[in-house]
Design a protein around this motif. Structure first.
Motif, mmCIF file in Angstrom:
data_model
loop_
_atom_site.group_PDB
_atom_site.id
_atom_site.type_symbol
_atom_site.label_atom_id
_atom_site.label_comp_id
_atom_site.label_asym_id
_atom_site.label_seq_id
_atom_site.Cartn_x
_atom_site.Cartn_y
_atom_site.Cartn_z
ATOM 1 N N ASP A 154 0.830 -1.185 0.028
ATOM 2 C CA ASP A 154 0.075 0.191 0.151
ATOM 3 C C ASP A 154 0.985 1.248 0.037
ATOM 4 O O ASP A 154 1.494 1.481 0.741
ATOM 5 C CB ASP A 154 -0.824 -0.079 1.199
ATOM 6 N N ILE A 155 0.777 2.032 -1.187
ATOM 7 C CA ILE A 155 1.728 3.184 -1.141
ATOM 8 C C ILE A 155 0.595 4.425 -1.130
ATOM 9 O O ILE A 155 0.052 4.763 -2.144
ATOM 10 C CB ILE A 155 2.676 3.072 -2.614
ATOM 11 N N ILE A 158 -2.610 3.971 -2.192
ATOM 12 C CA ILE A 158 -2.722 3.475 -3.717
ATOM 13 C C ILE A 158 -2.011 1.761 -3.600
ATOM 14 O O ILE A 158 -1.016 1.545 -3.151
ATOM 15 C CB ILE A 158 -1.648 3.914 -4.757
ATOM 16 N N VAL A 160 -0.807 -1.677 -4.630
ATOM 17 C CA VAL A 160 -0.045 -1.972 -5.698
ATOM 18 C C VAL A 160 0.318 -3.517 -5.699
ATOM 19 O O VAL A 160 1.109 -3.895 -4.527
ATOM 20 C CB VAL A 160 1.435 -1.129 -5.726
ATOM 21 N N TYR A 182 5.971 2.910 3.757
ATOM 22 C CA TYR A 182 4.704 2.274 3.333
ATOM 23 C C TYR A 182 4.344 0.980 3.983
ATOM 24 O O TYR A 182 5.138 0.545 4.675
ATOM 25 C CB TYR A 182 4.731 2.103 1.735
ATOM 26 N N ASP A 238 -5.095 -1.266 -7.005
ATOM 27 C CA ASP A 238 -5.436 -0.141 -7.904
ATOM 28 C C ASP A 238 -4.451 -0.245 -9.096
ATOM 29 O O ASP A 238 -4.771 0.567 -10.117
ATOM 30 C CB ASP A 238 -5.094 1.303 -6.939
ATOM 31 N N LEU A 239 -3.285 -0.836 -8.893
ATOM 32 C CA LEU A 239 -2.400 -0.951 -9.885
ATOM 33 C C LEU A 239 -1.439 -2.373 -9.867
ATOM 34 O O LEU A 239 -1.313 -2.788 -8.686
ATOM 35 C CB LEU A 239 -1.311 -0.047 -9.854
ATOM 36 N N GLU A 287 7.157 3.463 -6.582
ATOM 37 C CA GLU A 287 6.652 4.561 -5.879
ATOM 38 C C GLU A 287 6.085 5.530 -6.803
ATOM 39 O O GLU A 287 4.859 6.200 -6.456
ATOM 40 C CB GLU A 287 7.529 4.879 -5.074
ATOM 41 N N ALA A 290 2.762 4.376 -8.580
ATOM 42 C CA ALA A 290 1.612 4.621 -7.732
ATOM 43 C C ALA A 290 1.409 6.001 -7.735
ATOM 44 O O ALA A 290 0.001 6.097 -7.914
ATOM 45 C CB ALA A 290 2.129 3.819 -6.459
ATOM 46 N N GLN A 293 -0.369 6.818 -10.848
ATOM 47 C CA GLN A 293 -1.645 6.169 -10.870
ATOM 48 C C GLN A 293 -2.955 6.878 -10.432
ATOM 49 O O GLN A 293 -3.778 7.068 -10.530
ATOM 50 C CB GLN A 293 -1.613 4.738 -10.163
ATOM 51 N N LYS A 294 -2.254 7.564 -9.151
ATOM 52 C CA LYS A 294 -3.171 8.252 -8.334
ATOM 53 C C LYS A 294 -3.592 9.571 -8.996
ATOM 54 O O LYS A 294 -4.831 9.881 -9.042
ATOM 55 C CB LYS A 294 -2.365 8.809 -7.096
#
Lengths: 320, 101
Positions: A154-155, A158, A160, A182, A238-239, A287, A290, A293-294
């Motif tokens: 979890d970053i 997000i 991953v 993270y 999410d990714l 990182e 992520a 992606q956010k």
């Protein structure tokens, strides 16, 4: 071997009772002999219409929840009529019955439940809460599941999933991410399931929860080494990031205009592939992937916005 | 006289070719990526020049900075053993409109 998804077709009343009895405060009142009955649908039914004699569209395969309305209605019937309806109801092969609000079922109801071997439970929850909780639990029980070979982190909110061949450096990458503050969901073996039909969730197998295997170090207890802040039980995916040996990659994305997706359990998850070569700081790359992606989920696609601006500018220059 | 450190002795002088951008949207992200992907296949040093500004042909950011729209004249340079082949493939990208339009 490719992991295969599994989906339950049914669970027994006993499994329902064992798995959720404590949370729903269930007490078995009658019909113990029918605990092997099967629940076929991941939702509940309130059998008001059925008890009123309408069985043409009766969702018999679900957990039947009876509240004050059903109790009051049954009470309003004459004694022979009531017994007849209760029998009609039990004859429909319902898997089990739950009374909400700790309503005590009548002796007549319990007798018929025993006779037809249909388990009857009682729950202290009010009807609405009972229905919501039971539906969520059943939805999870029936959700498609599978196991992925990958490390889940979890970053900054997000989720991953880091994938890649054994030895490519998934765990080392996760370790570096933990050092940056993270958190880890699972290492190497990640359980996946679909929540509510639209969100892909990841968690760790209970046996290896918060354990990490790092080559040369062996097993690491992440919760103890990095503290409880560094672990979490589950997270939405999410990714997906695939780490690949740079030498084996033919097509490396250079602009990032086109979003690639990977389908897991029928859910399309954004996917990026990162070439691994000596000297690349993988954790930093994951990182940034992520965070990018956010940005995208917030509606900003850097590559696309830049490109739209560039094309507009070139068009203007050509005109001018 | 010392030979140039890049490209080796065989092709001390860069090869040059003029191209024109004929695809409608110009050299935006997708054509730039295609160009760089092709250019990096070769060992030769690749350059692109637009109105006196020269960028590295293996740099996406460089190419995008040129903002070469439709009708722009560019000069491709290549220096190294496979320079000739590189120029042939790269100029073909322009002729093929980068598979666009």
């Amino acid at each position: 071997m490719e992991p295969k998804p599994t989906t339950l077709k049914a669970i027994t009343a006993e499994e329902f009772y064992t798995a959720h009895g404590r949370q729903l405060g269930l007490k078995l009142e009658a019909g113990q002999a029918g605990l092997n009955r099967k629940i076929h649908e991941a939702t509940i039914n309130r059998p008001g219409l059925a008890l009123a004699g309408f069985f043409r569209y009766f969702a018999w395969a679900r957990v039947q929840v009876l509240g004050n309305a059903e109790k009051t209605y049954l009470k309003s019937l004459s004694s022979p009529e009531r017994r007849g309806r209760i029998r009609d109801f039990f004859q429909r092969r319902v898997p089990c019955v739950v009374f909400s609000r700790n309503i005590q079922p009548t002796r007549e109801f319990l007798e018929e439940a025993d006779a037809y071997r249909v388990p009857v439970f009682r729950s202290p929850l009010v009807t609405g809460r009972l229905i919501n909780s039971a539906t969520l639990m059943l939805d999870l029980d029936f959700a498609p599941k599978m196991t992925e070979h990958g490390t889940m982190v979890d970053i900054l909110g997000i989720g991953v999933l880091i994938k890649g061949e054994s030895g490519v450096g998934k765990s080392e990458c996760a370790l570096a991410l933990l050092e940056r503050g993270y958190s880890l969901v699972s290492d190497d073996v990640t359980r996946m399931y679909v929540l509510d039909g639209r969100e892909l969730m990841a968690s760790s197998p209970e046996e290896t929860r918060y354990l990490m295997e790092v080559r040369g170090l062996g097993l690491i207890d992440v919760g103890r080494v990095f503290g409880v802040g560094a672990i979490r039980t589950e997270k939405r995916v999410d990714l997906v990031v695939t780490l690949r040996d740079a030498g084996k990659m033919e097509d490396v994305e250079r602009v990032g205009m086109e979003q690639e997706f990977q389908e897991i359990l029928g859910i399309a998850v954004p996917h990026v592939q990162i070439p691994v070569s000596p000297g690349r700081d993988l954790a930093r790359l994951v990182e940034v992937a992520a965070l990018d992606q956010k940005l995208k989920t917030m509606g900003h696609n850097t590559a696309k916005e830049f490109n739209d601006r560039l094309i507009a500018r070139m068009r203007n220059e050509a005109r001018g | 006289m010392k030979s140039s450190p890049i490209g080796g002795d065989e092709h001390p002088r860069p090869l040059i070719r003029e191209v024109v951008v004929i695809n409608k949207q110009g050299i935006h992200a997708r054509p730039a990526a295609l160009f760089v992907k092709t250019a990096t296949k070769f060992r030769a040093d690749i350059g692109i020049e637009k109105e006196g500004e020269v960028v590295n042909g293996k740099s996406i950011i460089g190419l995008l900075m040129l903002a070469a729209g439709e009708g722009t004249k560019l000069t491709l340079t290549a220096q190294g053993q496979d320079a000739e082949k590189a120029l042939a493939e790269l100029s073909k990208l322009f002729e093929d409109k980068f598979s666009e339009d």
